[in-house]
Design an enzyme around this catalytic site. Sequence first.
Site, mmCIF file in Angstrom:
data_model
loop_
_atom_site.group_PDB
_atom_site.id
_atom_site.type_symbol
_atom_site.label_atom_id
_atom_site.label_comp_id
_atom_site.label_asym_id
_atom_site.label_seq_id
_atom_site.Cartn_x
_atom_site.Cartn_y
_atom_site.Cartn_z
ATOM 1 N N GLU A 1 0.785 -1.226 0.000
ATOM 2 C CA GLU A 1 0.000 0.000 0.000
ATOM 3 C C GLU A 1 0.826 1.292 0.000
ATOM 4 O O GLU A 1 0.404 2.293 -0.564
ATOM 5 C CB GLU A 1 -0.931 0.002 1.236
ATOM 6 N N SER B 1 -53.955 -24.345 34.910
ATOM 7 C CA SER B 1 -53.835 -24.680 36.325
ATOM 8 C C SER B 1 -52.455 -24.409 36.898
ATOM 9 O O SER B 1 -52.270 -24.431 38.121
ATOM 10 C CB SER B 1 -54.199 -26.147 36.552
#
Length: 837
Positions: A91, A480
């Site tokens: 780079e 229940s």
Amino acid sequence: MIRFIANLFGGIITMLTLGLFMGALVGGGVIFMYSRDLPTYETLAQYTPKMISRIYSGEGQIIDEFATERRLFTPIEEIPDLVKEAFISAEDKNFYHHMGFDPRGLAAAFYEALTTGDSMRGASTITQQVMKNFLLDGSRSAERKIREIILAVKIEQVMDKDHILELYLNEIFLGQNSFGVTAAAQTYFNKPLSELTAGEAAYLAALPKSPSNRHPVRNHDAAVFWRNNTLREMFENGYIDEATYNHEKDAPLLTVQGGEIESFRTALPPRNYFTDEIRRQLSKNFGEEEFFSGGLSVRATMDPHLQSRAAMALQRALEGYDRDLGKWRGTGKVLPPEALVDEQSWRVALGETEMPRDIELGGQWLPAVVLEVQDQQLVLGIEGITPSDAEPSVVPRSDTAWFQGSLVDNFAKGDVVMVSRLTKDDGSFDHWTLRQVPEVEGAFMAMDVNSGRVLAMQGGFSYQTSVYNRATQAYRQPGSAFKPFVYASALDSGYSPATIVVDAPIEIDTPQGVWRPQNASNEYYGATPLRTGIEQSRNLMTVRLAQQVGMDVIAEYAERFGVYDHLNQVLAAALGSDETTLYRLVAAYAMFANGGERVEPTLVDRVQDRYGHTVYQHDQRVCLGCDEETLPAGQAPAILSNRTRIMDPVTAYQLTSMLQGVVSRGTASRTVNLPVPTAGKTGTTNDAKDVWFVGFTSNIVAGCYIGFDQPTPMGRAASGGGVCGPVFQEFMTEAIKTYGGGPFHVPSNCMFLKMDRFTGARLPDDAEGDNVQPECFRAGEEPVFGIMYDGGFAVSADLPLVEEVREAQRNIVTSTGDTATVGDKATYGTLSSGGLY
């Protein structure tokens, strides 16, 4: 002549001076104009990159991770020189020598833009790329390039090169949702940076300019070319020797994407309901942006082994129910004819078919395609399996006896199915067996009753089939399973487990008309103690009890325990008609188990930010002596509980004792039988659309819910005890091996007396027999012998004091001097307040 030359030279000098002045003026103006509104150095100095948030098990193993950008930040001093040198070569080879920009490269870029008419591209140094990535937009205009250069020069003056390189190597996008070199090394090579070869580092360094066009598989030749180009730059720059260069450029490019290297993701378990629920809750608490990009370290409460057992226990029950229906539905997936022309074609097509691959019930479930339908067997192509004579890829007709119809009736070539390997008792291969994801769904959850730590959570049959978490998101009627809160409110109002309530028909006027609740058996049992009422889940007793205690009192209890935010104060709610979640119900039952102290459920022990600072910790208890290096002999650290009491400890014990009866001789007795004391309650709604069981030992509470996502009757045979009970039993059998269990804590002010569990009468202290039930009473509320002081239809929440009861006893002594008992006539009368004493 001399004067002319002198004047000419002077004019040239003047012109040059004026030109330089004008150039400087113009340049200064450009710099001034483009320097306005530029980001400051402080903006860059305060930058915090987006990072992966990871979830760890209690043993410190990564069990999941979440990220918008998959980045693992690595300080520059921990990045190997080889990696730095590869990126500098690819780079910006003059990185350590320029002042932020490269004049020669910049001139070339300007020339290219002028001659081609294209936008400016390339010539950016690493410093300029940092400016572009961090502080500017990604456009390619000349204006942006000028701003980029100005910023680069400024940053170079206040930030050292290594810091700039650190930002670059951690920020750069390298394809495959990998940001930064550390994440990319893991993604492509499943390696830490320290183990990368020169060739691998060179490949990563070749990616920034065009990661999508240098894919190691799709663009293999281009990937190798640019890797080798970077290697050549590294060699020419003196970073690697010639032998290394020649070896690495001739080496094959082996990557995770090419299948030559195992992916790091294979070490992670498939995402499950537990970690996804952590994602949901922490995104709400911290915000999605912070959770997905804040680099959080989350220590989960999950026990991986129990999580696996919870999944399998629930899956076994769901598949068992589904198979009992005797219907083959298939997956609904079919491969097209062109995908069946050869093995390679169907393997590729099958691999791309969306199927659940996270089911391990009875062995790993694998996708397969029907290649041939024969009379007595299906010939399959199975994902990841090469058939052999010893293990042919066929399913025999005998394996399909559980569903109706022949093989021809149910299958066709190209059908995608699920199979698993069936083994013999000695572990050897038997045959491949068909599997089917059930339509019925459910959830399971287990947590520590004292700390609230959720140990396991399974929100459905398969997360990859449906991410909907039925443990936390599905609001369903508990039936229940809600009754313990009705009984708790009664016990706290002065009732006892031996108090008589009439089990008889009752009519309730409602705005919708007269409501006539029924017991599940459609029978009536007359005067019955509360204990039997909850053990046998008597609806009529519960409604009558709720009517007398008051729905306002029951609603306050349900809301205090967190079952509901707002309970509808209608009598039907006493039978569990209001909807809640398994998560809420299990957490509420934990407060029965721990003696009546508030406990908040949590899936997370601790959360740390990217810097290691603790930003959340669930356990806020104080440990005395934990910070001491030494303690006196015989002393140990002590943890002080800071839990809030929300229920009288005697009430909690009485209710727990009654719920033990549900397991030992009530509605759960056929399916729940652990070697440690266990309590719980079943729940079955109208038409068995939802079935539940929530139970607990002294250490762990766990609950199961099963039902269709679109409420549908499950059949008359379905019940909470019959369907969910086995799930609880299977899971808890394994859980108690680790977490144990013992007798439930008995409050010091409990007075135990022997009672007749059928009639509610007090018995002598030496009484023995199946009817004898020791009951806990508060001091001053102990019953007298032989009196059944029946509340009938008008049981009051304001029970008489002991002296009033004894006065009532004296008033009902018969003329013969015998103590009266309540007969059939009195049973259905409207008597004064009381109970069985």
